[in-house]
Design an enzyme around this catalytic site. Sequence first.
Site, PDB file in Angstrom:
ATOM      1  CE  LYS A 191      63.296 -39.157  41.997  1.00 57.21           C
ATOM      2  NZ  LYS A 191      62.497 -37.934  42.104  1.00 57.21           N
ATOM      3  CB  SER A 245      71.789 -31.863  36.595  1.00 52.08           C
ATOM      4  OG  SER A 245      71.866 -32.725  37.715  1.00 52.08           O
ATOM      5  CD  GLU A 247      75.649 -31.089  41.285  1.00 52.87           C
ATOM      6  OE1 GLU A 247      74.872 -30.292  40.723  1.00 52.87           O
ATOM      7  OE2 GLU A 247      75.902 -31.067  42.508  1.00 52.87           O
ATOM      8  CB  VAL A 248      72.035 -35.812  39.449  1.00 54.85           C
ATOM      9  CG1 VAL A 248      71.330 -37.087  39.859  1.00 54.85           C
ATOM     10  CG2 VAL A 248      71.780 -34.721  40.478  1.00 54.85           C
ATOM     11  N   GLY A 249      73.900 -37.032  37.062  1.00 53.40           N
ATOM     12  CA  GLY A 249      74.180 -38.122  36.123  1.00 53.40           C
ATOM     13  C   GLY A 249      75.534 -38.766  36.411  1.00 53.40           C
ATOM     14  CD  GLU A 266      69.706 -39.036  26.378  1.00 49.97           C
ATOM     15  OE1 GLU A 266      70.261 -37.984  26.045  1.00 49.97           O
ATOM     16  OE2 GLU A 266      69.733 -40.081  25.701  1.00 49.97           O
ATOM     17  CB  CYS A 300      68.532 -30.881  27.839  1.00 48.13           C
ATOM     18  SG  CYS A 300      67.527 -31.771  26.654  1.00 48.13           S
ATOM     19  CD  GLU A 398      71.752 -27.532  31.460  1.00 46.15           C
ATOM     20  OE1 GLU A 398      72.031 -28.197  32.476  1.00 46.15           O
ATOM     21  OE2 GLU A 398      71.115 -27.987  30.496  1.00 46.15           O
TER      22      GLU A 398
END
Length: 496
Positions: A191, A245, A247-249, A266, A300, A398
């Site tokens: 995706k 990110s 947050e989502v990780g 990552e 990153c 970031e």
Amino acid sequence: MNVIKEGVFLNLRDRMLVGGEWLDAKNGDSIPVFDPATGEIIANVPDAGEVDVDHAVETARRTYQSVAWRGMTPAARERILLRLADLIETNGEELAMLETRNNGKLLAYSRMFEVGASAQWLRYMAGWATKLSGTTLDLSLPLPPHVRTSAFTRRIPIGVVGAIIPWNFPLLMAIWKIAPALACGNTVVLKPAEETPLTALRLGELALEAGLPPGALNVITGRGERTGAALVAHPGVGKIAFTGSTEVGRLIGAICGQNLKPASLELGGKSPVIVLDDCDPAVAAQGAADAIFFNHGQVCTAGSRLYVHHDIYNDVVQRLSAIADNMVIGSGLDAGVHMGPLVSRRHQERVNSLIDSGVADGAERLCGGGALPEKGYFVRPTIFANHDNRPMKLLHEEVFGPVLVAMPFTDISEAIVEANNSVYGLGASVWTNRIDAAMKLSESLEAGTVWINTHNMVDPNLPFGGFKDSGIGREHGAAAVESYTTTKAVCIAYAN
Ligand code: NAD
């Protein structure tokens, strides 16, 4: 939809690829895809729902279990990946233009990294297909004398890999996931980010042309909260490979933990660049500029915190802001441009609001900021000088854009403390010719990669990943191969 752009035929795919078929979302929903240099819509792609994700995962599972895939020799998988690398190069100009139109990055970056590095990674990982191996083991079981044992292990694929990637290197990030996953014998549902799906769709098409069986690589498009979340939660997915990110990780890691599903994560970074007093200020300034402005700061490992020894601080910072001031901003397709637009309007607004926070926090803005007349999502390269090391939001959050904060330090221990004062730990660079200082800093910096006299160097053979909130797991090299396989132990008892 196909468009001729400057003599190059662009395949703007507007459907997703599952089991070798081009499909719309069952719900009929779609997402507009923009050209960030102009703000124009250049395509609409499906916004896949749960039913579409389920279909893609089931297709990948069936393919994984098929004789065609399970019976394929490692050498045959290797050949397919090598052919895909060749196809990426032969279609390189089209892929590069497609990426630049969709992501905004400089055409030179698209050619070098999206096309060149993708082919390089595929070739490296193709070689691993024929080199997976286990071990033989002697056991010490208390068995009667007429029974003997033998045991061995095999590295075997996990099954279906769900790969979820960000928008900053759309094609290369896809390759970083699919190359080791397929080399190890998994099948994949990929995706791409909703902002940049176009090269991933074209990649799926080229993989079929390279001879990959339909269903071994499926590309579904859609929003993270719906399509991505459904992929993560799907019981048919054996592993999630995520780049994005923190947050989502964190969210994905929690769901995978609950479902006992391996996840490689990552995530974000806030990488320090440390310049010692023996450095040539001109070299240090150019190094620091490359560390932050490469790919418009949307990296990153972007070197967004610059610590310079106070003896050369003013010199380095003045040279750096002169470099930034002279950068030409414009469309990534135009020659002579040094910085293209950011990826989206939303991201441009976020970066601008972080620049405003730097001003509000009282740092001196040496260059950058201010609106640009163009319609696209441009942001000027921006440098803040934080002479008195005051606390700033920009030192911790970031930005993922061309924004840097420079600070002086007096001794190395102080630089180490400041550099490590971050929840992130992805990359760090040290600029010095003193071997003792380079060794001390490389040992003390909390980062998955420490570069000496360079920054942002990645290689398919060099493990890459983060400490702390920058993630879990390592990509590339043997570490990646390990993370896309699992171990099976076989224990045999036989008569003596
Ligand atoms: P993002 O986390 O918003 O999105 C990344 C991907 O996750 C996208 O495909 C998105 O659709 C999907 N997603 C979003 N919400 C989801 C959910 N709830 N469930 C499942 N999938 C979901 O990140 P971004 O804005 O696309 O990319 C920027 C971030 O990526 C930065 O933080 C950057 O540091 C990080 N990044 C890390 C690396 C690395 O190797 N460590 C490399 C590149 C980018």
